[in-house]
Design a protein around this motif. Sequence first.
Motif, mmCIF file in Angstrom:
data_model
loop_
_atom_site.group_PDB
_atom_site.id
_atom_site.type_symbol
_atom_site.label_atom_id
_atom_site.label_comp_id
_atom_site.label_asym_id
_atom_site.label_seq_id
_atom_site.Cartn_x
_atom_site.Cartn_y
_atom_site.Cartn_z
ATOM 1 N N GLU A 42 -9.182 2.673 -4.101
ATOM 2 C CA GLU A 42 -9.415 3.955 -3.431
ATOM 3 C C GLU A 42 -8.587 5.068 -4.062
ATOM 4 O O GLU A 42 -9.028 6.222 -4.133
ATOM 5 C CB GLU A 42 -9.069 3.835 -1.943
ATOM 6 N N LEU A 43 -7.388 4.713 -4.529
ATOM 7 C CA LEU A 43 -6.489 5.681 -5.160
ATOM 8 C C LEU A 43 -6.793 5.864 -6.641
ATOM 9 O O LEU A 43 -6.199 6.731 -7.292
ATOM 10 C CB LEU A 43 -5.026 5.230 -4.983
ATOM 11 N N THR A 60 -6.966 -0.751 -1.615
ATOM 12 C CA THR A 60 -6.200 0.492 -1.556
ATOM 13 C C THR A 60 -6.010 1.084 -2.945
ATOM 14 O O THR A 60 -6.172 2.291 -3.150
ATOM 15 C CB THR A 60 -4.827 0.259 -0.900
ATOM 16 N N CYS A 82 -4.090 12.537 -13.012
ATOM 17 C CA CYS A 82 -3.284 12.906 -11.840
ATOM 18 C C CYS A 82 -3.175 14.432 -11.687
ATOM 19 O O CYS A 82 -3.050 15.140 -12.681
ATOM 20 C CB CYS A 82 -1.885 12.325 -11.955
ATOM 21 N N LYS A 100 4.985 7.675 -7.512
ATOM 22 C CA LYS A 100 3.769 6.912 -7.277
ATOM 23 C C LYS A 100 3.514 5.888 -8.379
ATOM 24 O O LYS A 100 4.010 6.025 -9.490
ATOM 25 C CB LYS A 100 2.574 7.870 -7.158
ATOM 26 N N LYS A 121 1.575 4.433 -3.044
ATOM 27 C CA LYS A 121 1.549 5.878 -2.812
ATOM 28 C C LYS A 121 2.928 6.524 -2.980
ATOM 29 O O LYS A 121 3.052 7.745 -2.810
ATOM 30 C CB LYS A 121 1.026 6.156 -1.405
ATOM 31 N N LYS A 140 0.835 -1.204 0.000
ATOM 32 C CA LYS A 140 0.000 0.000 0.000
ATOM 33 C C LYS A 140 0.872 1.256 0.000
ATOM 34 O O LYS A 140 0.581 2.229 -0.702
ATOM 35 C CB LYS A 140 -0.916 -0.003 1.225
#
Length: 285
Positions: free
Chosen positions: A197-198, A194, A285, A165, A134, A130
Amino acid sequence: MFILQQRRSNNLHDLLSISVLRQRQEDLDYVQEYRPLKEDIKHLRVLLYGHVGAGKSSFINSVSNVLRGRMTIPALTSAMTSDRSFTIKYATHKFSKGRGSSKTFYPVVFNDIMGLEDGNNSGIHPDDIKLALKGHVKEGHKFNPAGKLEDGDFGYNPSPSTDDKVHVLACVLSANTPQINASVLQKMKKVRETASELGIPQIGLMTHIDSACGEIEKDLKNVYRSKHLQKKIKDFSSAVGLPLNCIFPIKNYSDEIDMKEDVDTLILSALRKIIDFGDDFIEKC
């Protein structure tokens, strides 16, 4: 009559071979010409994860082979059967283009990580994956199965750039795996949640398709005709939660000493989709 049928079969095989060659070249040109549109992103970053022995490092080597047009060994792999991960450090793998003073690198990089294992104190901790998504894991960080990476640790990157990232998450699974342990599936689920979610796009790579199916081992062009492989892909989809059209069967280079067009075609097809998915994400992004 037999001779006529044989000629038709040979003609069909020749047409398929020509089609494979044409598609291989189109995908190779596409990959070679790709550049991220955003100036602050130099590399489209792909994170590979999966169970031990799935073929993550071998896939990196295979991509390098295809892009260089010859056998290369950028990522170390284990030739021995083991239930322990061979990769222990967080490493970014780049693919070179050209030689000498004209040498450059493709704007697509792969990050290889420790494999997921059964149990709480073995393999990579899912929270470390995770953090990698990030951009919080530093290059060369040595994973510790007994404890996750924490803010303030030497291997923790507190201020990741957009370039650090991950832009695509790729789950690698071997077609030879009879069943994934429940604890490993649970770890995969946490990682996928995760990534979702990103907003990070996710794909699946099914390896070892030739050794899992005699029909494919005989001729790699049978990859989409094999009912056995179709079932494997459906099981993969159900177990991991990925859509069927986001799972790509591939064969890694393993015991070959020369390049093979059929192998290249599957790898380039998957690589092109990885770039498409990642580029869509970069635009947001």
